[in-house]
Each structure stands twice: as structure tokens, then as C-alpha cells.
Scaffold this motif. Sequence first.
Motif, PDB file in Angstrom:
ATOM      1  N   LEU A  54      -6.602   4.928  -5.771  1.00  0.00           N
ATOM      2  CA  LEU A  54      -6.715   3.510  -6.131  1.00  0.00           C
ATOM      3  C   LEU A  54      -5.370   2.794  -6.044  1.00  0.00           C
ATOM      4  O   LEU A  54      -5.312   1.628  -5.660  1.00  0.00           O
ATOM      5  CB  LEU A  54      -7.310   3.372  -7.533  1.00  0.00           C
ATOM      6  CG  LEU A  54      -8.791   3.717  -7.641  1.00  0.00           C
ATOM      7  CD1 LEU A  54      -9.242   3.639  -9.092  1.00  0.00           C
ATOM      8  CD2 LEU A  54      -9.616   2.793  -6.783  1.00  0.00           C
ATOM      9  N   PHE A  55      -4.282   3.483  -6.393  1.00  0.00           N
ATOM     10  CA  PHE A  55      -2.956   2.870  -6.282  1.00  0.00           C
ATOM     11  C   PHE A  55      -2.629   2.582  -4.819  1.00  0.00           C
ATOM     12  O   PHE A  55      -2.126   1.505  -4.493  1.00  0.00           O
ATOM     13  CB  PHE A  55      -1.898   3.791  -6.899  1.00  0.00           C
ATOM     14  CG  PHE A  55      -0.501   3.258  -6.779  1.00  0.00           C
ATOM     15  CD1 PHE A  55      -0.093   2.174  -7.539  1.00  0.00           C
ATOM     16  CD2 PHE A  55       0.410   3.830  -5.906  1.00  0.00           C
ATOM     17  CE1 PHE A  55       1.195   1.672  -7.435  1.00  0.00           C
ATOM     18  CE2 PHE A  55       1.693   3.339  -5.796  1.00  0.00           C
ATOM     19  CZ  PHE A  55       2.092   2.260  -6.560  1.00  0.00           C
ATOM     20  N   ARG A  56      -2.925   3.517  -3.927  1.00  0.00           N
ATOM     21  CA  ARG A  56      -2.660   3.300  -2.497  1.00  0.00           C
ATOM     22  C   ARG A  56      -3.498   2.140  -1.963  1.00  0.00           C
ATOM     23  O   ARG A  56      -3.010   1.318  -1.198  1.00  0.00           O
ATOM     24  CB  ARG A  56      -2.960   4.570  -1.706  1.00  0.00           C
ATOM     25  CG  ARG A  56      -1.924   5.653  -1.933  1.00  0.00           C
ATOM     26  CD  ARG A  56      -2.147   6.860  -1.070  1.00  0.00           C
ATOM     27  NE  ARG A  56      -1.934   6.488   0.322  1.00  0.00           N
ATOM     28  CZ  ARG A  56      -2.662   6.975   1.324  1.00  0.00           C
ATOM     29  NH1 ARG A  56      -3.617   7.829   1.110  1.00  0.00           N
ATOM     30  NH2 ARG A  56      -2.406   6.600   2.555  1.00  0.00           N
ATOM     31  N   GLU A  57      -4.762   2.062  -2.386  1.00  0.00           N
ATOM     32  CA  GLU A  57      -5.609   0.943  -1.956  1.00  0.00           C
ATOM     33  C   GLU A  57      -5.034  -0.381  -2.448  1.00  0.00           C
ATOM     34  O   GLU A  57      -5.049  -1.380  -1.726  1.00  0.00           O
ATOM     35  CB  GLU A  57      -7.032   1.106  -2.487  1.00  0.00           C
ATOM     36  CG  GLU A  57      -7.849   2.134  -1.775  1.00  0.00           C
ATOM     37  CD  GLU A  57      -9.242   2.252  -2.353  1.00  0.00           C
ATOM     38  OE1 GLU A  57      -9.730   1.283  -2.984  1.00  0.00           O
ATOM     39  OE2 GLU A  57      -9.850   3.312  -2.184  1.00  0.00           O
ATOM     40  N   CYS A  58      -4.535  -0.388  -3.679  1.00  0.00           N
ATOM     41  CA  CYS A  58      -3.965  -1.603  -4.250  1.00  0.00           C
ATOM     42  C   CYS A  58      -2.721  -2.026  -3.471  1.00  0.00           C
ATOM     43  O   CYS A  58      -2.554  -3.200  -3.147  1.00  0.00           O
ATOM     44  CB  CYS A  58      -3.629  -1.380  -5.720  1.00  0.00           C
ATOM     45  SG  CYS A  58      -3.045  -2.842  -6.568  1.00  0.00           S
ATOM     46  N   MET A  59      -1.854  -1.083  -3.157  1.00  0.00           N
ATOM     47  CA  MET A  59      -0.620  -1.407  -2.446  1.00  0.00           C
ATOM     48  C   MET A  59      -0.897  -1.883  -1.021  1.00  0.00           C
ATOM     49  O   MET A  59      -0.187  -2.731  -0.507  1.00  0.00           O
ATOM     50  CB  MET A  59       0.319  -0.199  -2.419  1.00  0.00           C
ATOM     51  CG  MET A  59       0.905   0.142  -3.770  1.00  0.00           C
ATOM     52  SD  MET A  59       1.902  -1.162  -4.485  1.00  0.00           S
ATOM     53  CE  MET A  59       3.307  -1.143  -3.403  1.00  0.00           C
ATOM     54  N   LYS A  60      -1.931  -1.354  -0.387  1.00  0.00           N
ATOM     55  CA  LYS A  60      -2.265  -1.752   0.984  1.00  0.00           C
ATOM     56  C   LYS A  60      -3.007  -3.079   1.045  1.00  0.00           C
ATOM     57  O   LYS A  60      -3.029  -3.730   2.075  1.00  0.00           O
ATOM     58  CB  LYS A  60      -3.130  -0.681   1.652  1.00  0.00           C
ATOM     59  CG  LYS A  60      -2.369   0.566   2.009  1.00  0.00           C
ATOM     60  CD  LYS A  60      -3.295   1.540   2.709  1.00  0.00           C
ATOM     61  CE  LYS A  60      -2.557   2.764   3.180  1.00  0.00           C
ATOM     62  NZ  LYS A  60      -3.443   3.682   3.907  1.00  0.00           N
ATOM     63  N   SER A  61      -3.627  -3.475  -0.056  1.00  0.00           N
ATOM     64  CA  SER A  61      -4.445  -4.687  -0.051  1.00  0.00           C
ATOM     65  C   SER A  61      -3.581  -5.942  -0.098  1.00  0.00           C
ATOM     66  O   SER A  61      -2.424  -5.914  -0.503  1.00  0.00           O
ATOM     67  CB  SER A  61      -5.397  -4.682  -1.242  1.00  0.00           C
ATOM     68  OG  SER A  61      -4.670  -4.803  -2.443  1.00  0.00           O
ATOM     69  N   ASN A  62      -4.183  -7.033   0.303  1.00  0.00           N
ATOM     70  CA  ASN A  62      -3.524  -8.335   0.198  1.00  0.00           C
ATOM     71  C   ASN A  62      -3.654  -8.839  -1.234  1.00  0.00           C
ATOM     72  O   ASN A  62      -4.571  -8.441  -1.954  1.00  0.00           O
ATOM     73  CB  ASN A  62      -4.178  -9.331   1.154  1.00  0.00           C
ATOM     74  CG  ASN A  62      -3.945  -8.964   2.592  1.00  0.00           C
ATOM     75  OD1 ASN A  62      -2.881  -8.480   2.950  1.00  0.00           O
ATOM     76  ND2 ASN A  62      -4.946  -9.174   3.428  1.00  0.00           N
ATOM     77  N   PRO A  63      -2.754  -9.723  -1.686  1.00  0.00           N
ATOM     78  CA  PRO A  63      -2.895 -10.278  -3.029  1.00  0.00           C
ATOM     79  C   PRO A  63      -4.262 -10.934  -3.218  1.00  0.00           C
ATOM     80  O   PRO A  63      -4.727 -11.682  -2.368  1.00  0.00           O
ATOM     81  CB  PRO A  63      -1.770 -11.309  -3.109  1.00  0.00           C
ATOM     82  CG  PRO A  63      -0.747 -10.807  -2.156  1.00  0.00           C
ATOM     83  CD  PRO A  63      -1.525 -10.175  -1.036  1.00  0.00           C
TER      84      PRO A  63
END
Length: 92
Positions: A54-63
Amino acid sequence: MAERPVPRRDSPWGNPKEEKRQPRAHRCNDRLEDIIQACFEGNLFKTLPGPIRLFRECMKSNPGEEPTEPFFYLKLDPPTRKEKKPEGELGD
């Protein structure tokens, strides 16, 4: 040698000339805290994969497009997204 002013740039914490500059937390801080908490919850091979994903998904996502799945170990409400209404619909 004559002194010249040091060029300043705008930063995420505000304009350097303002008096009340405050740092802002990164949008994925809670996901990182979930990983840290998972480190203390038992077998790392079982507790870390979910929070790290979930952290990796958050970092890869746009704001504004962060994952909305609940946290594994933090007792916080999961993040929510503000749903955008299509332009043709009228709000009640």
C-alpha cells in the motif's frame, strides 16, 4: 568582492520571506507509519508485505489518487477520495 543577495526559491513550506512557514506532512506518511508499526507486530515476513504494497501504491499515485484500503495496524480511518460529479448532473 561585493556581497549580493542569495537567490531564494519557493518551497513546499511557503515563501522564505513569510514569518509563519510550517512544514506539511507528506500524503503517504500514514502508510509509512503503518509499516513501522508492522515491524513490531510479530513475524516480519507475514506483517510487512501488505503495508509495503500500500505504501508503494501511495508513492506511485498522483495526489488525490492514493489507495483507499484500510490500514493494517494503525487505528485510523482509511483515506477517502472526494468523488467528482459529472458536469451534466445536478446536485440535490
